[in-house]
Design a protein around this motif. Structure first.
Motif, PDB file in Angstrom:
ATOM      1  N   TRP A  69       0.835  -1.205   0.000  1.00 13.39           N
ATOM      2  CA  TRP A  69       0.000   0.000   0.000  1.00 13.39           C
ATOM      3  C   TRP A  69       0.868   1.251   0.000  1.00 13.39           C
ATOM      4  CZ3 TRP A  69      -5.191  -0.933  -0.406  1.00 13.39           C
ATOM      5  CH2 TRP A  69      -5.588  -2.264  -0.171  1.00 13.39           C
ATOM      6  N   ILE A  70       0.363   2.297  -0.651  1.00 12.48           N
ATOM      7  CA  ILE A  70       0.983   3.620  -0.637  1.00 12.48           C
ATOM      8  C   ILE A  70       0.035   4.561   0.084  1.00 12.48           C
ATOM      9  CG2 ILE A  70       1.750   5.581  -2.033  1.00 12.48           C
ATOM     10  CD1 ILE A  70       2.529   3.615  -4.214  1.00 12.48           C
ATOM     11  N   TYR A  71       0.535   5.302   1.073  1.00 12.52           N
ATOM     12  CA  TYR A  71      -0.303   6.155   1.915  1.00 12.52           C
ATOM     13  C   TYR A  71      -0.195   7.596   1.436  1.00 12.52           C
ATOM     14  CZ  TYR A  71       0.206   1.857   4.472  1.00 12.52           C
ATOM     15  OH  TYR A  71       0.229   0.515   4.791  1.00 12.52           O
ATOM     16  N   GLU A  72      -1.326   8.303   1.446  1.00 13.60           N
ATOM     17  CA  GLU A  72      -1.386   9.610   0.796  1.00 13.60           C
ATOM     18  C   GLU A  72      -2.153  10.626   1.638  1.00 13.60           C
ATOM     19  OE1 GLU A  72      -2.263  10.168  -3.694  1.00 13.60           O
ATOM     20  OE2 GLU A  72      -4.192  10.499  -2.704  1.00 13.60           O
ATOM     21  N   GLY A  73      -1.466  11.669   2.064  1.00 16.22           N
ATOM     22  CA  GLY A  73      -2.114  12.844   2.642  1.00 16.22           C
ATOM     23  C   GLY A  73      -2.851  12.663   3.944  1.00 16.22           C
ATOM     24  N   GLY A  74      -2.669  11.532   4.636  1.00 11.51           N
ATOM     25  CA  GLY A  74      -3.318  11.340   5.928  1.00 11.51           C
ATOM     26  C   GLY A  74      -4.770  10.914   5.859  1.00 11.51           C
ATOM     27  N   ASP A  75      -5.346  10.791   4.640  1.00 14.96           N
ATOM     28  CA  ASP A  75      -6.746  10.376   4.554  1.00 14.96           C
ATOM     29  C   ASP A  75      -7.011   9.402   3.406  1.00 14.96           C
ATOM     30  OD1 ASP A  75      -6.464  12.032   2.408  1.00 14.96           O
ATOM     31  OD2 ASP A  75      -8.102  13.393   2.933  1.00 14.96           O
ATOM     32  N   ALA A  76      -5.961   8.882   2.763  1.00 12.00           N
ATOM     33  CA  ALA A  76      -6.162   7.973   1.640  1.00 12.00           C
ATOM     34  C   ALA A  76      -5.003   6.994   1.535  1.00 12.00           C
ATOM     35  CB  ALA A  76      -6.305   8.754   0.327  1.00 12.00           C
ATOM     36  N   LEU A  77      -5.241   5.882   0.828  1.00  8.92           N
ATOM     37  CA  LEU A  77      -4.194   4.918   0.548  1.00  8.92           C
ATOM     38  C   LEU A  77      -4.478   4.253  -0.789  1.00  8.92           C
ATOM     39  CD1 LEU A  77      -4.638   1.756   2.807  1.00  8.92           C
ATOM     40  CD2 LEU A  77      -6.329   3.572   2.709  1.00  8.92           C
ATOM     41  N   TRP A  78      -3.406   3.810  -1.428  1.00  4.95           N
ATOM     42  CA  TRP A  78      -3.484   3.172  -2.732  1.00  4.95           C
ATOM     43  C   TRP A  78      -3.115   1.703  -2.616  1.00  4.95           C
ATOM     44  CZ3 TRP A  78      -4.753   5.219  -7.571  1.00  4.95           C
ATOM     45  CH2 TRP A  78      -4.917   6.622  -7.635  1.00  4.95           C
ATOM     46  N   GLU A 125       3.004  -0.365  -8.810  1.00  6.35           N
ATOM     47  CA  GLU A 125       2.196   0.625  -9.513  1.00  6.35           C
ATOM     48  C   GLU A 125       0.855   0.815  -8.807  1.00  6.35           C
ATOM     49  OE1 GLU A 125       1.753  -0.574 -13.542  1.00  6.35           O
ATOM     50  OE2 GLU A 125       3.899  -0.456 -14.006  1.00  6.35           O
ATOM     51  N   LYS A 126       0.385   2.058  -8.793  1.00  6.75           N
ATOM     52  CA  LYS A 126      -0.903   2.347  -8.146  1.00  6.75           C
ATOM     53  C   LYS A 126      -2.055   1.691  -8.905  1.00  6.75           C
ATOM     54  CE  LYS A 126       0.453   6.766  -6.071  1.00  6.75           C
ATOM     55  NZ  LYS A 126       0.191   8.225  -6.032  1.00  6.75           N
ATOM     56  N   LEU A 127      -2.924   1.018  -8.151  1.00  4.41           N
ATOM     57  CA  LEU A 127      -4.014   0.263  -8.765  1.00  4.41           C
ATOM     58  C   LEU A 127      -5.381   0.818  -8.404  1.00  4.41           C
ATOM     59  CD1 LEU A 127      -4.792  -2.250 -10.436  1.00  4.41           C
ATOM     60  CD2 LEU A 127      -4.777  -3.562  -8.301  1.00  4.41           C
ATOM     61  N   ARG A 128      -5.615   1.109  -7.114  1.00  6.22           N
ATOM     62  CA  ARG A 128      -6.942   1.561  -6.664  1.00  6.22           C
ATOM     63  C   ARG A 128      -6.774   2.451  -5.446  1.00  6.22           C
ATOM     64  NH1 ARG A 128      -8.740  -2.956  -6.237  1.00  6.22           N
ATOM     65  NH2 ARG A 128      -9.851  -3.169  -8.224  1.00  6.22           N
TER      66      ARG A 128
END
Length: 506
Positions: free
Chosen positions: A49-58, A65-68
């Motif tokens: 998983w890739i974590y994004e901005g404190g409120d989302a994850l990929w 590669e980012k999937l969802r």
């Protein structure tokens, strides 16, 4: 629990909460990813998983590669501490409870993802339940010192094991506990032990007793897998001074901390025998919980709360009279992606559920009638002294005497209607309810008559009287507190901190 550790965590919370935004109606949802476990690292698992901005994850592919993308109120990447999770998801609920609303926090996720660790914590990192209890008692102490309030606090602790409700504070009782429903407080368990408590330390002692009595077992995925759902409840009754006496209506909220057993893939966990039966009951109740959430989102006319004991007990917290937060725990391992994906889909649906919370009060009806009588008497005395003119309320607002009496009349009518409605819902007290409604109707008529007389009064007067009425809960006598059960029973499950779910990895 070490008080220094709690104080340290609460200091972090105070700083973090200044930046938080609270959603007061929708269920508040946060996702917490734990670090990879030793077993996962030994198997060369990687964070998927890739974590994004404190409120989302990929969700990512094996090539990174980012999937969802999944977006929530909060997304906590490892190694985020429990204090930050509590600041975001727990503090808004505690604040609501201390304002008189019911509040619920529950942890959801696959087995071994860190639910119990998030709620119960460890000595060096207190869990959300411990932080919430500490927070409540700090606020209670301030209210006592600054407002002269009185509080009556009691706690209970239960588990749902194989669809049977068990009392964790009286495991040897052997009684089959059943669920009842109260029109004010909602669903409750009949015959469940409730301990009256006077301090934070006493609540923690009780919590530890309950934890020792939980059903846990060891599986391939979790050394201390919870085999039941648990619900810890703390009811807080408050009474605040009103003039020379205590007000006759008091906040009566409860704080619920719910640790859901994890969904389990039997093949992966290696469950056998009794464990398979336990996993079946756990998965079935979680499916029902998911169905309830889906029906609420769809706006269905019928929501199947009664299909499981778990959803029946949580009915007020799901689309009902409560402020609710959900923390969804997850393993970051690529091997757990299918289970994690299902947990995140549940979280997305839960975010769309809207609760209709209201301040919960317990009314002493006889005292309420007496308070209304006193207020009518004050207004009549003012009429005799001159009537008319301007009135200063206790809030410092200056209004006409006619407006004051109009407000009083309107309030009395509302109170009469409310108690009539409660009387209809409480068949066992129908006679008492009818008598109270009748007396309130008489008082409302008296207020209306006073308005009519006041309209004709020529002289001015100033009257310092209030318009709000809050019936008080009667604090129990100290003698009763000394008879509360001392839960020093032998351990039949596991001691807190001994391999608690997720503790080694979160």
């Amino acid at each position: 629990m070490d008080s220094v550790a709690v104080a340290g965590e609460r200091g972090k919370v105070a700083t973090l909460r200044r930046q938080q935004v609270v959603r007061p109606t929708n269920i508040l949802v946060g996702v917490r990813a734990r670090p990879l476990s030793e077993v996962e690292r030994a198997a060369d698992d990687e964070d998927a998983w890739i974590y994004e901005g404190g409120d989302a994850l990929w969700e990512t592919t094996v090539d990174g590669e980012k999937l969802r993308r999944y977006a929530f109120d909060y997304a906590f990447e490892p190694p985020t501490g429990t204090s930050q999770v509590y600041a975001s998801l727990g503090v808004p609920i505690v604040e609501a409870v201390m304002e008189g609303y019911h509040g619920t926090v529950f942890a959801y996720g696959q087995t071994g993802s860190g639910k119990t660790f998030t709620l119960m914590g460890a000595e060096e990192q207190p869990g959300m339940t411990v932080l919430a209890i500490h927070d409540c008692f700090q606020r209670i102490e301030r209210a006592i010192e600054e407002q002269g309030a009185e509080f009556h606090v009691r706690v209970s602790y239960l588990e749902i094991y194989n669809e049977n409700i068990l009392d964790l504070l009286n495991p040897s009782g052997g009684a089959r506990l059943t669920i009842g429903h109260d029109p004010v407080s909602g669903p409750h368990v009949k015959g469940l032990t409730e301990e009256v408590v006077l301090s934070y330390d006493r609540v923690i002692e009780i919590l530890r007793v309950g934890e020792r009595n939980r059903h846990v077992t060891s599986t391939r995925l979790n050394m201390a897998s919870s085999r039941s759902h648990t619900l810890f409840r703390m009811v807080i009754e408050a009474a605040f001074p009103h003039g020379d006496a205590f007000a006759h209506g008091a906040p009566h909220p409860c704080l619920n901390m719910v640790d859901l057993a994890g969904s389990e893939n039997v093949k992966r966990s290696g469950a056998s025998g009794q464990q398979v039966k336990e996993a079946g009951h756990i998965n079935t109740s979680l499916v029902t919980l998911g169905t309830v959430i889906s029906k609420l989102v769809e706006g269905a006319e019928h929501v199947p709360y009664r299909d499981s004991k778990l959803t029946r007990l949580l009915s007020s917290s799901l689309g009902g009279n409560a402020r609710t937060a959900v923390v969804v725990t997850m393993s970051p391992s690529g091997r757990c992606v299918p289970e994690t994906r299902r947990s995140l889909q549940f979280a997305l649906r839960a975010m769309r559920v809207v609760n209709k919370a209201r301040v919960n009060e317990v009314a002493d009806r006889a005292a309420l009638v007496e308070q209304l009588r006193r207020e009518i008497a004050e207004l009549r005395a003012a009429l005799v002294e001159g009537g008319g003119g301007m009135v200063v309320t206790k809030q410092g607002e200056m209004v006409s005497a006619e407006e004051m009496l109009r407000r009083m009349h309107e309030y009395h009518e509302q109170e009469r209607a409310r108690i009539e409605e409660e009387g209809q819902a409480e068949a066992a007290r129908a006679d008492a309810g009818a008598r109270t409604a009748s007396e309130l109707a008489h008082l409302a008529f008296a207020a209306a008559h006073a308005v009519a007389k006041l309209e004709a009064a020529p002289t001015a007067a100033r009257l310092n009287c209030g318009t709000s009425i809050r019936p008080s809960a009667t604090p129990r006598r100290e003698q009763e507190l000394s008879t509360a059960r001392d839960p020093t029973r032998s351990s039949r499950r596991c001691a807190p901190g001994d391999g608690r779910e997720g503790a080694a990895t979160a």
